[in-house]
Design an enzyme around this catalytic site. Structure first.
Site, PDB file in Angstrom:
ATOM      1  N   SER A   1       0.824  -1.212   0.000  1.00  0.00           N
ATOM      2  CA  SER A   1       0.000   0.000   0.000  1.00  0.00           C
ATOM      3  C   SER A   1       0.860   1.265   0.000  1.00  0.00           C
ATOM      4  O   SER A   1       2.013   1.259   0.463  1.00  0.00           O
ATOM      5  CB  SER A   1      -0.914   0.005   1.228  1.00  0.00           C
ATOM      6  OG  SER A   1      -1.717  -1.147   1.237  1.00  0.00           O
TER       7      SER A   1
HETATM    8  N1  SAM Z   1      -0.137  -5.108   4.199  1.00  0.00           N
HETATM    9  C1  SAM Z   1       0.523  -5.426   2.962  1.00  0.00           C
HETATM   10  C2  SAM Z   1       1.901  -4.824   2.857  1.00  0.00           C
HETATM   11  O1  SAM Z   1       2.312  -4.095   3.775  1.00  0.00           O
HETATM   12  O2  SAM Z   1       2.582  -5.116   1.861  1.00  0.00           O
HETATM   13  C3  SAM Z   1      -0.288  -5.083   1.743  1.00  0.00           C
HETATM   14  C4  SAM Z   1      -1.412  -6.012   1.567  1.00  0.00           C
HETATM   15  S1  SAM Z   1      -2.018  -6.178  -0.076  1.00  0.00           S
HETATM   16  C5  SAM Z   1      -2.765  -4.618  -0.350  1.00  0.00           C
HETATM   17  C6  SAM Z   1      -3.396  -7.268   0.278  1.00  0.00           C
HETATM   18  C7  SAM Z   1      -2.987  -8.681   0.613  1.00  0.00           C
HETATM   19  O3  SAM Z   1      -4.128  -9.365   1.121  1.00  0.00           O
HETATM   20  C8  SAM Z   1      -2.531  -9.483  -0.605  1.00  0.00           C
HETATM   21  O4  SAM Z   1      -1.238  -9.981  -0.383  1.00  0.00           O
HETATM   22  C9  SAM Z   1      -3.558 -10.618  -0.698  1.00  0.00           C
HETATM   23  O5  SAM Z   1      -3.022 -11.830  -1.164  1.00  0.00           O
HETATM   24  C10 SAM Z   1      -4.032 -10.712   0.728  1.00  0.00           C
HETATM   25  N2  SAM Z   1      -5.337 -11.326   0.945  1.00  0.00           N
HETATM   26  C11 SAM Z   1      -6.474 -11.197   0.208  1.00  0.00           C
HETATM   27  N3  SAM Z   1      -7.469 -11.916   0.777  1.00  0.00           N
HETATM   28  C12 SAM Z   1      -6.950 -12.505   1.894  1.00  0.00           C
HETATM   29  C13 SAM Z   1      -7.482 -13.371   2.901  1.00  0.00           C
HETATM   30  N4  SAM Z   1      -8.753 -13.784   2.929  1.00  0.00           N
HETATM   31  N5  SAM Z   1      -6.652 -13.769   3.885  1.00  0.00           N
HETATM   32  C14 SAM Z   1      -5.361 -13.375   3.924  1.00  0.00           C
HETATM   33  N6  SAM Z   1      -4.807 -12.580   2.994  1.00  0.00           N
HETATM   34  C15 SAM Z   1      -5.599 -12.141   2.002  1.00  0.00           C
END
Ligand code: SAM
Length: 225
Positions: A72
């Site tokens: 993000s």
């Molecule tokens: N917090 C992260 C960082 O600092 O890099 C950014 C997160 S990214 C915007 C969103 C993440 O959520 C992705 O890696 C995606 O694979 C994960 N994601 C989506 N649905 C999910 C779920 N149900 N459980 C765990 N992770 C999930």
């Protein structure tokens, strides 16, 4: 464990860029939490992104980290952590580890971070970064974060780093009374960033912060894959 003392991680040549990021992107947009600003000054964001985008690590936007996912924008990380307002003794759950950056920033603000990522490849890389940088108060699990982390619940804070269609019931149930949940809720293109508080009597309040744009939260209480 002393959460605000992880030794010097700033022994690199990008400290000046981090200072600029804080002074030009975060403070002017109203981020005031000193602990959040201090943590973002120190955590080496460039070590959480793929080599091909390292040059842009401190730019004012999200970056691709592979697998169709993103790290993000720095401001959004700061805003979510300011809303979460973690205290030094708190135990916090993060859904969506991604690169591990937000969990790393959070780990300097609070006692323990539990973070769940659905994609094993991203989780493995994040875990390796935490180990290399000696962030030893973060536990990573691969799975569907919409189901929370029952063995460690309830949590003082929960932060969801992916866009949900609704607030997962399970995550509400895993909040302590007095606990806070920060979650983007909306459609697949835009969401409202919500701060949900669990009242001492068990009820909930909700406040809208701002409109954001996250990759989808995919899972049993999220979007279909
Ligand atoms: N917090 C992260 C960082 O600092 O890099 C950014 C997160 S990214 C915007 C969103 C993440 O959520 C992705 O890696 C995606 O694979 C994960 N994601 C989506 N649905 C999910 C779920 N149900 N459980 C765990 N992770 C999930």
């Amino acid at each position: 464990m002393t959460p605000l003392n992880h030794g010097s991680l700033t022994s690199d040549n990008r400290a000046a860029e981090r200072k600029q990021m804080v002074e030009k992107q975060l403070v002017p947009r109203g981020i005031k939490n000193e602990a959040v600003l201090k943590s973002m000054l120190r955590v080496p964001r460039h070590l959480f992104v793929p080599d091909r985008v390292q040059a842009f690590a401190y730019h004012d936007g999200p970056l691709h980290i592979g697998e169709g996912q993103t790290i993000s924008q720095p401001y959004i990380v700061a805003l979510m952590l300011e809303l979460l307002a973690p205290a030094p003794a708190d135990r916090v759950l993060e859904i969506g580890t991604g690169s591990g950056y937000a969990a790393a920033v959070l780990s300097r603000l609070t006692a323990m971070v539990y973070t769940i990522e659905r994609l094993a490849n991203l989780a493995d890389k994040a875990r390796a970064r935490f180990r290399a940088l000696k962030y030893d108060n973060i536990e990573v699990r691969v799975g569907d974060g919409t189901r929370g982390w029952p063995g460690e619940a309830p949590f003082d804070g929960i932060i969801v780093s992916a866009g949900a269609p609704v607030i997962p019931r399970t995550l509400r149930e895993q909040m302590k009374p007095g606990g806070r949940l920060v979650i983007p809720v909306g459609d697949k293109n835009h969401q409202e960033l919500l701060l949900v508080r669990r009242k001492p009597d068990g009820g909930f309040t909700e406040e809208i912060s701002e409109v954001v744009c996250f990759v989808p939260l995919i899972g049993q209480e999220g979007w279909d894959s």
